[in-house]
Design a protein around this motif. Structure first.
Motif, PDB file in Angstrom:
ATOM      1  N   VAL A 248       0.842  -1.198   0.000  1.00  0.00           N
ATOM      2  CA  VAL A 248       0.000   0.000   0.000  1.00  0.00           C
ATOM      3  C   VAL A 248       0.880   1.251   0.000  1.00  0.00           C
ATOM      4  O   VAL A 248       1.874   1.312   0.734  1.00  0.00           O
TER       5      VAL A 248
ATOM      6  N   ARG B 225     -10.890   3.032  -6.025  1.00  0.00           N
ATOM      7  CA  ARG B 225      -9.430   2.881  -5.982  1.00  0.00           C
ATOM      8  C   ARG B 225      -8.937   2.739  -4.549  1.00  0.00           C
ATOM      9  O   ARG B 225      -8.058   1.925  -4.262  1.00  0.00           O
TER      10      ARG B 225
ATOM     11  N   ARG C 103      -9.774  -0.770  -3.363  1.00  0.00           N
ATOM     12  CA  ARG C 103      -8.967  -1.805  -4.043  1.00  0.00           C
ATOM     13  C   ARG C 103      -7.490  -1.690  -3.701  1.00  0.00           C
ATOM     14  O   ARG C 103      -6.813  -2.694  -3.489  1.00  0.00           O
ATOM     15  N   GLU C 104      -6.971  -0.465  -3.669  1.00  0.00           N
ATOM     16  CA  GLU C 104      -5.517  -0.285  -3.526  1.00  0.00           C
ATOM     17  C   GLU C 104      -5.068  -0.185  -2.071  1.00  0.00           C
ATOM     18  O   GLU C 104      -3.901  -0.369  -1.777  1.00  0.00           O
ATOM     19  N   VAL C 105      -6.005   0.152  -1.178  1.00  0.00           N
ATOM     20  CA  VAL C 105      -5.607   0.408   0.213  1.00  0.00           C
ATOM     21  C   VAL C 105      -6.320  -0.537   1.187  1.00  0.00           C
ATOM     22  O   VAL C 105      -5.686  -1.331   1.890  1.00  0.00           O
TER      23      VAL C 105
ATOM     24  N   PRO D 211      -6.293  -4.690   0.492  1.00  0.00           N
ATOM     25  CA  PRO D 211      -4.998  -5.333   0.767  1.00  0.00           C
ATOM     26  C   PRO D 211      -4.637  -5.347   2.259  1.00  0.00           C
ATOM     27  O   PRO D 211      -4.073  -6.330   2.747  1.00  0.00           O
TER      28      PRO D 211
END
Ligand code: AMP
Ligand code: GLY
Length: 428
Positions: free
Chosen positions: A115, A243, A246-248, A251
């Motif tokens: 991240v 986003r 999904r990206e932070v 994960p």
């Protein structure tokens, strides 16, 4: 459903008000609560960290769901004690609350999960060559320095400054108090607070909000716990929330589950939206204050069912959340001399309990001889909603004008840069 809310600020007042509108809810209790909540819930004078007292209360009142507001009881393990006693709890375990309680833990999780966050250096008072390490960190991290106390300081242990001397002074102060100090690379770009419901596995975002952390108009003066917030964010790219999830958030939630520290509760991602998209400033293990107040004012889905689904690990089975169209914001009324050393005990007029429908929520208040008096730095919140952010602003400030507390202050520019189209995402 019989619900116990732990905490006593405007965030808990907003939670109670939303819960009171859910037809499933048959009883509301709060510990310790504040002077504004008496119309909504039964108040119990029990400290938020008193696990034994809270477990006993939950037993006596036959509670079905406990909702923990602040980070202090979460980091102290109050959710664990209640779960061990057999109660359904909204809020993470002490181990998972380390995502807020320890910035080093949070950095480690983010690194493992890939991240994006700011590079950081940690210094300790007892390390060898401390003075050289401090000089090196100061040389490396400018021209804007971000210096953090790695204890739980609710945003108040952070100094962001363009002055090297001020950065050094804060670092030395933290070290002298015996805490580790964290130097971070400055993250450029407007800030986003995204709250996600997480039941160990499933991640469901709420609408994005922005806090105003500095005490004064135009983002001047020291950092505070938050002077106002608005939502949603008209300037955020359309895929912004997706986003971040999904990206932070996803994960991180996966990484925590894989480590045997599953996250259940509210995961608050505090981000800067830079030229490449979201970068994490911090995580919190709870609903944010004051962002929660406007966010919940736009939620149409009954709240108790949602929080219970998180607590019982059934979030994936819930229908999609429904939101009202339009915008909401909240303005914080702070006591004289907040954040340095707020004056308490002043009489407040215009904020009698029961004004939630007008957007009036209590934070640091108490009742004394039949009067409402100030009892903390952040005293009240006023929420405004509207079809546009400008209308929401007008509505909040109109109600705020009906309230008086000698010496109090508030920001007059909450959401104003967004209304005026002045928030821009860096391009380089
Ligand atoms: P924290 O307690 O980590 O949330 O920090 C409080 C506030 O300081 C944040 O909301 C930001 O406004 C600011 N801040 C913290 N870290 C950074 C960073 N690395 N870059 C830019 N601003 C930061
Ligand atoms: N809005 C800042 C916080 O809740 O920490």
């Amino acid at each position: 459903m019989r619900i116990l809310v732990i905490g006593g600020g405007a965030r808990e007042h907003a939670l109670l008000y939303a819960l009171s509108r859910d037809p499933q809810v048959t009883a509301l209790h709060v510990a310790p609560g504040n002077a504004g909540m008496s119309n909504l819930a039964t108040l119990h004078n029990i400290d938020v960290k008193d696990s034994a007292g809270l477990v006993a209360l939950a037993k006596t009142e036959n509670i079905d769901l406990v909702v923990i507001g602040p980070e202090i009881p979460l980091v102290a393990g109050v959710a664990d004690a209640l779960r061990d006693a057999g109660f359904a709890v909204f809020g993470p375990s002490a181990a998972a609350a380390q995502i807020e309680g320890s910035k080093e833990f949070a950095k480690d999780i983010m690194k493992a999960a890939g991240v994006v966050t700011a590079d950081a250096v940690v210094l300790r008072a007892d390390q060898d060559g401390l003075d050289d390490a401090l000089e090196a960190a100061l040389d490396d991290m400018g021209p804007t320095w971000v210096v953090k106390d790695d204890g739980l300081a609710g945003g108040k242990g952070v100094v962001v400054t363009d002055e090297r001397d001020a950065a050094e002074a804060h670092a030395r102060e933290v070290l002298a108090a015996g805490n580790p100090v964290l130097f971070e690379r400055f993250l450029d770009g407007p800030e986003v607070s995204l709250f996600c419901l997480v039941d160990g596995e499933t991640v469901v975002p709420l609408i994005p909000a922005q806090d105003h952390k500095r005490v004064g108009d135009g983002d001047t003066g020291p950092n505070t716990g938050g002077m106002g917030a608005y939502c949603p964010l008209p300037w955020l790219p359309e895929d912004g929330v997706d986003r971040i999830v999904r990206e932070v958030c996803e994960p991180v939630v996966k990484e925590m589950a894989a480590r045997g520290v599953p996250y259940s509760g509210l995961l608050y991602a505090g981000l800067a939206w830079g030229k490449n998209g979201p970068a994490v400033i911090e995580f919190n293990c709870r609903f944010g204050d004051p962002e929660t107040q406007p966010v919940l004012s736009l939620l149409e889905t009954p709240l108790a069912g949602v929080l219970n689904a998180v607590a019982t690990g059934t979030l994936a089975e819930q229908p999609e959340l429904k939101w009202r169209d339009g915008y909401a914001l909240t303005v914080v009324l702070a006591a004289e001399n907040y954040p340095a050393s707020p004056v308490v005990g002043g009489e407040i007029t215009g904020a009698q309990p029961g004004r939630e429908a007008d957007g009036v929520l209590h934070a640091g208040t108490a009742e004394k001889d039949g009067k409402i008096v100030s009892a903390g730095g952040r005293v009240l919140n006023v929420i405004g909603t509207g079809d546009t952010l400008a209308a929401a602003r007008d509505n909040a400030y109109r109600v705020l004008d009906t309230i008086e507390l000698a010496g109090s202050h508030y920001r007059t520019d909450i959401a104003l840069p967004a209304v005026e189209g002045k928030i821009s995402i860096p391009t380089q």
